[in-house]
Write an enzyme that holds these catalytic residues in place. Structure first.
Site, PDB file in Angstrom:
ATOM      1  N   GLU A  41      13.204   1.938   7.557  1.00 26.30           N
ATOM      2  CA  GLU A  41      13.734   0.623   7.303  1.00 26.30           C
ATOM      3  C   GLU A  41      12.305   0.635   6.303  1.00 26.30           C
ATOM      4  O   GLU A  41      10.910   1.104   6.547  1.00 26.30           O
ATOM      5  CB  GLU A  41      12.682  -0.431   7.689  1.00 26.30           C
ATOM      6  CG  GLU A  41      13.360  -2.280   7.819  1.00 26.30           C
ATOM      7  CD  GLU A  41      14.794  -2.370   6.819  1.00 26.30           C
ATOM      8  OE1 GLU A  41      14.759  -3.561   5.887  1.00 26.30           O
ATOM      9  OE2 GLU A  41      15.404  -1.602   7.486  1.00 26.30           O
TER      10      GLU A  41
ATOM     11  N   SER B  30       5.667   0.886   2.274  1.00 22.02           N
ATOM     12  CA  SER B  30       5.423   2.130   2.733  1.00 22.02           C
ATOM     13  C   SER B  30       4.205   2.011   3.476  1.00 22.02           C
ATOM     14  O   SER B  30       2.877   2.701   4.140  1.00 22.02           O
ATOM     15  CB  SER B  30       3.873   3.058   1.774  1.00 22.02           C
ATOM     16  OG  SER B  30       5.224   2.962   0.102  1.00 22.02           O
ATOM     17  N   ARG B  31       4.245   1.530   4.698  1.00 24.02           N
ATOM     18  CA  ARG B  31       3.949   1.129   5.470  1.00 24.02           C
ATOM     19  C   ARG B  31       2.783   0.528   5.521  1.00 24.02           C
ATOM     20  O   ARG B  31       1.171   0.774   7.018  1.00 24.02           O
ATOM     21  CB  ARG B  31       4.278   2.154   6.640  1.00 24.02           C
ATOM     22  CG  ARG B  31       4.949   2.811   7.526  1.00 24.02           C
ATOM     23  CD  ARG B  31       5.720   1.245   8.010  1.00 24.02           C
ATOM     24  NE  ARG B  31       7.337   2.301   8.695  1.00 24.02           N
ATOM     25  CZ  ARG B  31       7.979   1.710   8.430  1.00 24.02           C
ATOM     26  NH1 ARG B  31       8.410   1.169   7.157  1.00 24.02           N
ATOM     27  NH2 ARG B  31       8.987   1.561   8.813  1.00 24.02           N
ATOM     28  N   LEU B  32       2.018   0.206   4.663  1.00 25.27           N
ATOM     29  CA  LEU B  32       0.986  -0.247   4.090  1.00 25.27           C
ATOM     30  C   LEU B  32       0.888  -1.985   4.509  1.00 25.27           C
ATOM     31  O   LEU B  32       0.273  -2.655   3.646  1.00 25.27           O
ATOM     32  CB  LEU B  32       0.375   0.021   2.537  1.00 25.27           C
ATOM     33  CG  LEU B  32       0.472   1.405   2.253  1.00 25.27           C
ATOM     34  CD1 LEU B  32      -0.084   1.383   0.677  1.00 25.27           C
ATOM     35  CD2 LEU B  32      -0.721   2.240   3.199  1.00 25.27           C
TER      36      LEU B  32
END
Length: 267
Positions: free
Chosen positions: A57, A239-241
């Site tokens: 996701e 991007s999971r940032l």
């Protein structure tokens, strides 16, 4: 002092909308195309005893979250987020939260309950005082809470001390509940082992006992308040940032006027 309280709605407070139409309206007016409800996730089962989750996701909340953008008090920040999520109308039961407790020996347990009030002091929920969570909170009065609002890419995490609310607070909430739920509180010896139909039979006898009169608040039932020492707000980003902001109570600051250290955490 601002307090957020969620009591059960009355029948007159809701206009009836057919379920199919309600869902159609929700999908058309509230959920952008990139966030429409997904009824399944991509998985693989390489062996009968293993399931692997294949989906990745991507989160992309439009807001900005930083120490400079949040309120100086975490309860004020929580109320602002909760009210915004509630008004958007895309998260079903935003008051649902995971409550984690542990025994005096440190054995953890978790369950989902419903938040009933967020006030200047903390987060309130109600339960049976003989339940597993209440027994654990009595033996080890520390708890963690987690709210996950998937549709808007937000989480709130809380760590704090547990205290019982006053009898008056429990009375007020108990008598706002539907009558069936009031009787259910009397009938259920929560977390004990029972036989099929035992609780229902007890509830029927209690209905006869109370008749048309008021159902009193049981001595063994009431509220807990989690007084936060740490609150983290999480905002999903690509991007999971992710954006993460944590409030930590300054040691020695009083409960009636706590001071908070606000920091950004690495995602």
């Amino acid at each position: 002092m601002q307090t957020l309280t969620r009591f059960p709605p009355t029948l007159s407070s809701r206009a009836f909308i057919p379920p199919r139409l309600a869902l159609t309206n929700l999908l058309r007016t509230h959920i952008p195309a990139r966030r429409q409800l997904r009824m399944s996730t991509a998985i693989a089962q390489p062996t009968p005893d293993k399931i692997q989750i294949l989906a990745h996701e991507q989160y992309d909340a439009p807001e900005v979250l930083s120490p400079a953008s949040v309120a100086p008090d975490p309860m004020a920040q929580f109320r602002a987020w909760f009210k915004a999520v509630n008004e958007q109308g895309v998260v079903h039961e935003p008051e649902a939260m995971t409550v984690c407790t542990s025994t005096a020996e440190g054995v953890p347990s978790a369950r989902v309950v419903l938040l009933k009030q967020a006030d200047a002091r903390g987060f309130v929920f109600y339960t049976n005082y003989t339940s597993r969570k209440s027994r654990e909170l009595s033996a080890n009065p520390r708890a963690a809470l987690a709210f996950y609002w998937r549709e808007v890419h937000k989480q709130v995490r809380v760590v704090g001390r547990a205290e019982r609310v006053t009898r008056a607070e429990s009375e007020q909430y108990f008598h706002s509940r539907p009558r069936g739920s009031q009787i259910g509180a009397w009938a259920s010896r929560q977390s004990t082992v029972v036989e099929d139909g035992e609780v229902q039979a007890r509830a029927k006898k209690l209905e006869e006992r109370f008749g048309e009169g008021e159902v009193p608040l049981p001595e063994f039932w009431g509220g807990w308040r989690i007084v936060p020492d740490e609150v983290e707000f999480w905002l999903g980003k690509p991007s999971r940032l992710h954006d993460r902001v944590r409030y930590t109570r300054v040691e020695g600051s009083p409960d009636d006027a706590p001071q908070w250290k606000i920091e950004r955490l690495a995602p």
